[in-house]
Each structure stands twice: as structure tokens, then as C-alpha cells.
Design an enzyme around this catalytic site. Structure first.
Site, short mmCIF file in Angstrom:
data_model
loop_
_atom_site.label_atom_id
_atom_site.label_comp_id
_atom_site.label_asym_id
_atom_site.label_seq_id
_atom_site.Cartn_x
_atom_site.Cartn_y
_atom_site.Cartn_z
N TYR A 1 4.92 -0.63 14.32
CA TYR A 1 5.10 -0.02 15.63
C TYR A 1 4.73 -0.96 16.77
CZ TYR A 1 6.01 4.76 14.05
OH TYR A 1 6.58 5.90 13.51
N LYS B 1 1.76 -0.89 -0.33
CA LYS B 1 2.87 -1.47 -1.10
C LYS B 1 2.43 -2.87 -1.53
CE LYS B 1 7.09 -1.40 -2.75
NZ LYS B 1 7.50 -0.50 -3.85
N ASP C 1 5.80 4.29 -2.71
CA ASP C 1 6.96 4.99 -3.30
C ASP C 1 6.48 6.05 -4.29
OD1 ASP C 1 6.04 2.85 -4.84
OD2 ASP C 1 8.03 2.24 -5.54
N ASP D 1 3.65 7.81 8.97
CA ASP D 1 4.65 8.59 9.72
C ASP D 1 5.55 9.33 8.74
OD1 ASP D 1 6.25 9.41 11.95
OD2 ASP D 1 7.70 7.84 11.43
N ASP E 1 5.40 13.64 7.48
CA ASP E 1 6.52 14.59 7.59
C ASP E 1 6.80 15.22 6.23
OD1 ASP E 1 6.95 14.08 10.30
OD2 ASP E 1 9.13 13.91 10.06
C1 IPM Z 1 5.02 11.15 15.03
C2 IPM Z 1 6.34 10.90 15.68
C3 IPM Z 1 6.22 9.66 16.56
C4 IPM Z 1 5.91 8.47 15.66
C5 IPM Z 1 7.43 9.38 17.47
C6 IPM Z 1 7.74 10.55 18.37
C7 IPM Z 1 7.25 8.12 18.26
O1 IPM Z 1 7.34 10.78 14.72
O2 IPM Z 1 4.02 11.32 15.75
O3 IPM Z 1 4.97 11.19 13.80
O4 IPM Z 1 6.81 7.88 15.08
O5 IPM Z 1 4.73 8.16 15.53
MG MG Z 2 6.72 11.18 12.77
#
Ligand code: IPM
Ligand code: MG
Length: 361
Positions: A142, A193, A225, A249, A253
Site C-alpha cells: 500500500y 508467504k 494461500d 485486506d 473480507d
Molecule cells: C479496507 C478497504 C480499504 C483497504 C480501501 C477502501 C482502501 O478495503 O479497509 O479493507 O484496502 O484497506
Molecule cells: Mg478491504
């Protein structure tokens, strides 16, 4: 009476719908606890681009720096998708994380017993899931340099991002993770990794070294993975996970599915002087403006704010218990409802949680 200043940055999409519900819950719990909260709103993301021409105006940054905690909604949306990365709404959030040195992002994923059937995964897989992903938030791909795109005369191009970590960056998030694991079930999985990336080899070396200070916490190293697979195969094997920015990240999710819905997942970004609290779900453009978004992730983020920034663990417990009671009574927003079940809107769900907080005070 203790007074705390809360910077509120609702942002875009469903951010401005769910954030007020979290504020109402905070106000209710503060009243019961005899604490005064001052909320001050500021612009961020697409809303800030439209009004002030940039995703994080200086006034918003200043407000956050002076606050005791930041309540954040979400940023981004299709309207701003064509902007270059440096001018996108997301840049506002990334700048806040970096400027405030919020290097540790705590994302708990818990499968509430009454929501076991809300997850698309089998009951036998998700039941009993209670894990915490700790994502490093200010390093890696990032922010790494160099980055950019080179355009060649022949029409071709080459783009670069850099995954870089210093030992110091790894050490501080590792220490935070061990401390969190120590307060949970004392098991930490470090995800990397290391079979391919030198960055991950350093990560593994440093995490192992920090681990020697925490002999009471069992450390294991898991390749990313494999971790991605294990999360949907046998999530109950995990307690606390720690990983670098991009892996975190993605895995967080994925972990959201274990909790039934993205609409259930809160987060805390801490480590710097002032913590930032945001739901993991993002702007959800498909349902924005309809008043149907689940406010629980935002409300649980407010509970984390009480716990980590205001040192009000009792109040945080009260909010979490109120959410559980409301769910236990069978109330559902659309994202966590079963087919045919009656669903509530954002505001109605917020009302119920506020009522339960007041009842439980
Ligand atoms: C998160 C989001 C952010 C990230 C985006 C909105 C920049 O996906 O907080 O997980 O990638 O960190
Ligand atoms: Mg995210």
C-alpha cells in the site's frame, strides 16, 4: 464529568447511513456511564472531493489529530472510480492511517450463534468461529516505494508497487498481536508467504523473535494461500491471526463471510495517538441511499472505540450485549435475514440497539 471529543467522518455510500446509528448508540451508553461525548463531523472521501476538491481536507485531518477517537464510515464509489489512485476517495483513508500511524488494524470475526444460518457456509464449518485478524496497516504494498507506471514509446507499459517492511514495523505489530492473543485464547497464527517472498522471511524471523517474549502464547506460521483455505474449511482452528497489509485486506473480507455478513464486522485501527473505528463493509453502492444497510458493524466499531480509545470496557460490553439481545430477539436487516423473514431498515435496527443499551444500563 469526563468529556471526550469524537471526530465523525461518515464518508460515502452507506457510511452516512450507518454512522449516525453508531453515534446514537455511543450517546446512549455515554449518558448511562456519566461521560460526555462531543461529536464533530468532517468530510472525507468522495464527499470531500466533491465539496473541497480533495479526499482528506486539512480541516478533517486537524480535527482527527485533536480528537480522542475517530468514528469512520466508508469511502469510495463508482462516481470516483475513474480518478487516478492518488486522487481517489480511498486516498483519504490511507492518508489518515499513515499520518496517524495506525499500524495495527483489529478485525474480529465472530459467528453469533443466532446467525449461524446467515452464512453461506455450512453450519458445521462456521459454528463456534471466534477469531481476530490483526492486519498491519501502514506498510507493505500500500505504501512501499518505488511505485508508479512507466509508459513506453511502443505503447507498452510497466507498473510497480513495492512490498517492503522494516524489522521495526514488523516488530511493533507482532508485539501488539501477541498482547491481543494473550487476552484471548493465547494462540497466534502469523500468516506470510515465506516460501517465496524475502519480505515474508524477515516477517517470520521477527515474529518468531518477538514470540520469545510471550512464552504463554502458542505461535504458528501459516502460508497465506493455506490460511485462505483454512479460513473457510476449518475457521475454528484460529484464534488470533497477524499478517501484513495486503494479505490482511484479503483475509479479513474472507473472514467476514464467517460472521454471516460483511454488515456484522467492525474494526479498530490503533497504535498511534488516536484510534480510528470503522465498519469493514465499505460503501456498498448497490444499497446506498435505501436505508436498508445493516448498522451493526458500525455499532460494534463504536464498541471497539469505547474499549480501545476511551478505556470504557464496561460500556463496550454493554453495547455488544445489546446487539446480541436484539439479534437474539430475532430482529434482522436484509443481509442477515433468511428468505421470507421480516427485515428491518438501518434506522429501525439502530433504534432497537439504543433501546437495549438503555435497558441494560
Ligand atoms: C479496507 C478497504 C480499504 C483497504 C480501501 C477502501 C482502501 O478495503 O479497509 O479493507 O484496502 O484497506
Ligand atoms: Mg478491504
Amino acid at each position: 464529568m469526563a468529556t471526550y471529543r469524537i471526530a465523525v467522518l461518515p464518508g460515502d455510500g452507506i457510511g452516512p447511513e450507518v454512522t449516525p446509528e453508531a453515534m446514537r448508540v455511543l450517546a446512549a451508553v455515554a449518558k448511562g456511564a456519566g461521560v460526555s461525548l462531543e461529536f464533530e463531523q468532517a468530510l472525507v472521501g468522495g464527499a470531500a472531493i466533491d465539496t473541497a476538491g480533495e479526499p482528506l481536507p486539512a480541516a478533517s485531518m486537524a480535527l482527527c489529530q485533536q480528537a480522542d477517537a475517530i468514528l469512520f464510515g466508508a469511502v469510495g464509489g463508482p462516481r470516483w472510480d475513474d480518478l487516478p489512485p492518488e486522487r481517489r476517495p480511498e486516498r483519504g483513508l490511507l492518508a489518515l492511517r499513515k499520518e496517524l500511524d495506525l499500524f495495527a488494524n483489529l478485525r474480529p470475526a465472530r459467528c453469533f450463534p443466532m446467525l449461524v444460518d446467515a452464512s453461506p457456509l455450512k453450519r458445521s464449518v462456521v459454528e463456534g468461529t471466534d477469531l481476530m485478524v490483526i492486519r498491519e496497516l501502514t506498510g507493505g504494498l500500500y505504501f512501499g516505494e518505488p511505485r508508479g507506471v512507466e509508459r513506453f514509446a511502443d505503447g507498452g507499459a510497466r507498473a510497480i508497487n513495492t512490498m517492503a517492511y522494516t524489522s521495526r514495523e514488523i516488530e511493533r505489530v507482532a508485539r501488539m498481536a501477541f498482547e491481543v492473543a494473550r487476552k484471548r485464547r493465547r494462540r497466534l497464527a502469523s500468516v506470510d508467504k515465506a516460501n517465496v517472498l524475502v519480505v515474508s522471511q524477515l516477517w517470520r524471523e521477527i515474529v518468531t523473535r518477538v514470540g520469545r517474549e510471550f512464552p504463554d502464547v502458542t505461535l504458528e506460521h501459516v502460508l497465506v494461500d493455506n490460511a485462505a483455505m483454512a479460513l473457510v474449511h476449518r475457521p475454528t482452528q484460529f484464534d488470533t491471526l497477524v499478517t501484513e497489509n495486503t494479505f490482511g485486506d484479503i483475509l479479513s473480507d474472507e473472514a467476514a463471510i464467517l460472521a454471516g455478513s460483511m454488515g456484522m464486522l467492525p474494526s479498530a485501527s490503533i497504535g498511534g495517538k488516536v484510534g480510528l473505528y470503522e465498519p469493514v463493509h465499505g460503501t456498498a453502492p448497490d444499497i446506498a441511499g435505501k436505508g436498508v444497510a445493516n448498522p451493526i458493524a458500525a455499532i460494534l466499531s463504536a464498541a471497539m472505540l469505547l474499549r480501545y480509545s476511551l478505556d470504557m470496557a464496561g460500556a463496550a460490553d454493554r453495547v455488544e450485549a445489546a446487539v446480541e439481545r436484539v439479534l437474539g430477539q430475532g430482529h434482522r436487516t436484509a443481509d442477515i435475514a433468511r428468505p421470507g423473514e421480516k427485515t428491518l431498515g438501518t434506522r429501525e435496527m439502530g433504534d432497537l440497539v439504543v433501546r437495549e443499551v438503555e435497558a441494560g444500563a
